[in-house]
Design a protein around this motif. Structure first.
Motif, short mmCIF file in Angstrom:
data_model
loop_
_atom_site.label_atom_id
_atom_site.label_comp_id
_atom_site.label_asym_id
_atom_site.label_seq_id
_atom_site.Cartn_x
_atom_site.Cartn_y
_atom_site.Cartn_z
N ASP A 68 13.57 -1.99 -3.55
CA ASP A 68 12.45 -1.05 -3.58
C ASP A 68 12.43 -0.29 -4.90
OD1 ASP A 68 10.40 0.66 -3.00
OD2 ASP A 68 11.51 1.83 -1.52
N LYS A 97 13.19 9.21 1.45
CA LYS A 97 12.13 8.69 0.57
C LYS A 97 10.83 9.45 0.79
CE LYS A 97 9.52 4.47 -0.52
NZ LYS A 97 9.41 3.01 -0.33
N SER A 123 17.02 8.69 -6.87
CA SER A 123 16.77 8.78 -5.43
C SER A 123 17.71 9.76 -4.75
CB SER A 123 16.91 7.39 -4.79
OG SER A 123 15.96 6.48 -5.32
N GLU A 126 6.98 -3.73 -7.13
CA GLU A 126 6.53 -2.37 -7.46
C GLU A 126 5.65 -1.79 -6.36
OE1 GLU A 126 7.39 -0.46 -9.88
OE2 GLU A 126 8.64 -1.89 -10.93
N GLN A 127 4.71 -2.56 -5.87
CA GLN A 127 3.73 -2.04 -4.93
C GLN A 127 3.48 -3.06 -3.82
OE1 GLN A 127 1.29 0.81 -5.38
NE2 GLN A 127 2.88 1.66 -6.67
N GLN A 171 2.79 0.40 0.28
CA GLN A 171 3.68 -0.73 0.56
C GLN A 171 3.46 -1.21 1.99
OE1 GLN A 171 7.25 1.51 -0.67
NE2 GLN A 171 7.73 -0.23 -1.98
N THR A 188 12.39 -7.71 -6.53
CA THR A 188 11.91 -6.36 -6.83
C THR A 188 10.40 -6.37 -6.85
OG1 THR A 188 13.87 -5.88 -8.14
CG2 THR A 188 11.95 -4.47 -8.48
N GLU A 219 4.44 17.40 -3.57
CA GLU A 219 5.36 16.27 -3.54
C GLU A 219 6.78 16.67 -3.19
OE1 GLU A 219 4.74 13.02 -3.73
OE2 GLU A 219 2.62 13.55 -3.71
N ASN A 241 3.25 4.86 -0.40
CA ASN A 241 3.31 4.17 -1.70
C ASN A 241 2.57 2.84 -1.69
OD1 ASN A 241 4.83 6.22 -2.79
ND2 ASN A 241 6.79 5.15 -2.65
N THR A 273 10.18 1.78 -5.78
CA THR A 273 9.64 3.13 -5.60
C THR A 273 10.69 4.12 -5.09
OG1 THR A 273 8.92 2.81 -3.31
CG2 THR A 273 7.42 2.05 -5.04
N PHE A 274 11.82 3.61 -4.60
CA PHE A 274 12.95 4.45 -4.20
C PHE A 274 14.21 3.65 -4.52
CE2 PHE A 274 15.58 6.89 -1.06
CZ PHE A 274 15.29 8.16 -1.53
#
Length: 704
Positions: A50, A187, A59, A11-12, A32, A9, A410, A30, A52-53
């Protein structure tokens, strides 16, 4: 392949430096970075997750399903579903796509059109990923977002409800590009919920970065058939939709679904009985459900079409695709959507032209709120004005397209009412109708002169907009200093292809009178790899195109002029003919003996050592050479042969080794130049003529 039970996992990712937003320097969604994230996963032996999603109801979105169903969602990787999954299996096709529980026909209709146009598909679906090599549970896809290309990274965990795909699923059980691409798009837009109902026009732009125009079929332009033919000929993305007045997803007795989006996959004019008939091919993204009227699969109209043409056009399968007449098309559908990188759907003639494009990004502030009934002329004068010049004029030809887009927040849903004014000589000429769509596009016939566009909104708040102004240029001049864009492709018989090099060059010369390596790559992959024979051996890479350009670039400026491209085009057609002749089993590859014969047919020579080295460098594991590699090899071989012949003619004693024969990366000598091209006369009609016509598109067409 990594173990399905292990996961990493993150985060960024990392943000790249320098200017971003182009296909060669993408923005990282994001922050990434796909390559670095995948490398980190591979180094640790873990599958990507991911954050972030995430594989979570957040999601999916809170309102797509009932709460109890949301908690029943399961997330599964393709490696858990299939022993041998593929991202792409036997090419990408619209028939790979099957719509699931989510009402995203608008997005799938755009995706179906994308699969037909390789020049756009390769931008969205990168080839540097899959399940066979370097699999780490991570994939990425590219979308155009408000002026920039954005790279969206995802993990490959897909949502299932009661054992069934929640969203789009593949027709072939072990092919996963449709599901993964849709997840990346979900996403980008915030959630799967935001795909449940949307605008086909938005999806067409997001997949191409192009300009889209919507045509009302209840009040169609008089030249609709010409627009359709030009759009099909110039490889535009096309879609259409039905009215939702009778309810969404309601299938009529004639097979047409109401409140639904479709893909337009073809438009042709054919001989029928003693006259001509214009028919349109349409695909239902459900993968089933077809028109049952005239020109449907089993209709008697096909009995009056020449057998060879009928065989070429008619696909009698229950796959959701069908033909219908242009008259029935206008009766059954409400809107037509067309999108391309430039407005080639307005190029009706056979004479090549170019479209110049100017792009402006700015912020709306309260002073720009001129879209209300009570705005003042002073407010207009204080607005930014964006000027453009119309050089040519034909009272029957559209020559200006203006596209105004607002940047959504967004959630991608909260649109503002936008429009624009056009002024000439500081006086108002045209006022655009305001609407609540993401972008407003109009096309015009304008007389020569200088105009100003004033973007406008009815909102008293600040938000960002993108303005693009396209101007048609009838006469091509090699010394033009504005950036033309691709023009209408021309379907030319094989024996006449050499005479069409200019049209092909103009179609891809986006930076004035020359093309760079990136444009050359797009040109070769789009024009040369049209048929199965040339495409089987793989596409032209960016590095190989840089090598080709360096060989043909007589001026050594990193770009090809029209004259230099003519020389290259002559060689390409020559090598294509040789390749076809020597590929005796029609495999799309040359083996060693066929390659040797091809070299001799080209009037060149290579000893056994050189032949071995060339097949090792340019061939695959079986020492077979595909067409793209064959072209690269032959260009270098011809260039070096020519160079050494010149040295020998000058009295030098030359012995050419394999390395000197072009297998060294440093070997790059210019080929013999072709004869100069005749310069064509050009002129601009004089006089200030009035505005002749205007077309505008302002409809709201939210499809599920």
């Amino acid at each position: 392949m990594l173990a399905p039970g292990s996961a990493l996992t993150l985060e960024q990712g990392w943000q790249t430096t320098g200017a971003t937003g182009s296909l060669h320097n993408l923005k990282k969604f994001n922050n990434q970075d796909f390559d670095r994230l995948r490398a980190l996963c591979l180094s640790q032996g873990l599958l990507f997750e991911d954050a972030t999603f995430p594989a979570h109801i957040s999601s999916i979105g809170p309102n797509l399903l009932s709460e109890d169903k949301l908690w029943q969602i399961q997330w599964k990787r393709p490696t858990e579903l299939q022993r041998n999954p593929y991202l792409v299996l036997d090419g990408v096709s619209r028939f790979d796509i099957m719509q699931g529980e989510i009402g995203c026909c608008w997005m799938l209709a755009a995706l179906g059109s994308l699969t037909q146009q390789k020049q756009f598909l390769e931008n969205v679906l990168p080839r540097d990923q899959g399940f066979q090599d370097n699999y780490a549970g991570i994939f990425h896809f590219r979308f155009w977002q408000h002026g920039d290309w954005v790279d969206v990274v995802i993990d490959d965990r897909l949502p299932f409800l009661n054992g069934r795909y929640l969203s789009v699923y593949p027709r072939t059980s072990n092919e996963f590009w449709p599901s993964l691409l849709e997840k990346a798009y979900a996403k980008l837009r915030g959630s799967y919920q935001n795909l449940h109902g949307g605008y086909l026009s938005d999806a067409l732009v997001d997949l191409t970065g192009g300009v889209q125009v919507q045509f009302s079929l209840k009040d169609p332009p008089s030249d609709l058939e010409e627009i359709l033919k030009a759009a099909d000929k110039s490889k535009c993305l096309m879609g259409c939709s039905t009215s939702g007045q009778l309810g969404r997803n309601v299938e009529l007795r004639n097979g047409i679904v109401q409140g639904h989006a479709y893909t337009v996959t073809g438009a042709v004019k054919i001989r029928y009985k003693k006259g001509w008939k214009h028919i349109i091919r349409i695909w239902n993204p459900w993968g089933h459900g077809e028109w049952k009227g005239p020109w449907s699969d089993d209709s008697p109209q096909w009995d009056h079409v020449e057998p060879k043409l009928r065989e070429a056009l008619l696909r009698n399968k229950n796959d959701g695709e069908f033909w219908m007449s242009c008259e029935n098309f206008q009766e059954q559908f409400s809107w037509l959507y067309i999108c391309n990188s430039t407005p080639t759907f307005l190029d009706f003639g056979d004479q090549p032209c170019t479209w110049s494009m100017n792009k402006h990004i700015n912020l709306w502030s309260p002073v720009l709120a001129t879209g209300r009934n009570n705005y003042s002329s002073g407010a207009v004068s204080r607005n930014p004005q964006y000027f453009f010049k119309v050089p040519d004029y034909d009272p029957k030809t559209y020559n200006v397209v203006i596209s105004l887009m607002q940047k959504h927040p967004e959630d991608m849903q909260d649109a503002k009412k936008i429009g624009f004014l056009i002024t000439m000589d500081n006086s108002k000429v045209l006022k655009q109708n305001f609407c609540l769509t993401r972008d407003v596009t109009s096309y015009f016939i304008l007389s020569p002169g200088t105009y100003a566009v004033v973007p406008s909104t009815a909102e008293d708040q600040e938000f960002e907009f993108l303005l693009r102004i396209f101007v048609r240029n009838e006469d091509y001049n090699e010394n033009l200093n504005f950036p033309p864009n691709p023009v209408l492709p021309m379907d030319v018989p094989r024996q006449n292809e050499d005479s069409s090099y200019k049209a092909i060059f103009l179609r891809h010369a986006k930076q004035g009178s020359a093309i760079d390596a990136s444009q050359l790559q797009q040109l070769l992959n789009e024009e040369i790899l049209k048929d199965e024979m040339t495409s089987l051996g793989g596409r032209f890479s960016f590095d190989s195109c840089r090598g080709i350009l360096s060989l043909m670039d007589i001026n050594s400026n990193g770009r090809l002029t029209l004259q230099e491209f003519r020389s290259l085009w002559q060689r390409l057609t020559k090598y294509m003919d040789i390749f076809r002749k020597e590929d005796r089993n029609h495999s799309g590859f040359l083996d060693v003996s066929e390659f040797k014969s091809a070299i001799q047919t080209a009037g060149l020579a290579a000893n056994e050592q050189l032949l071995l080295l060339m097949t090792l460098r340019y061939g695959d594991a079986a020492r077979r050479i595909g067409f793209s590699d064959f072209v690269c090899c032959m260009l270098r071989l011809e260039t070096m042969t020519y160079a050494f012949q010149n040295l020998a003619a000058g009295g030098s004693q030359v012995s050419m080794t394999a390395t000197e024969h072009g297998l060294s990366p440093t070997a790059a000598t210019k080929p013999p130049p072709s004869e100069p091209l005749p310069r064509e006369e050009s002129g601009v009609p004089g006089g200030q003529l009035p505005v002749a016509a205007m077309r505008t598109t302002t409809g709201l067409h939210n499809m599920t």
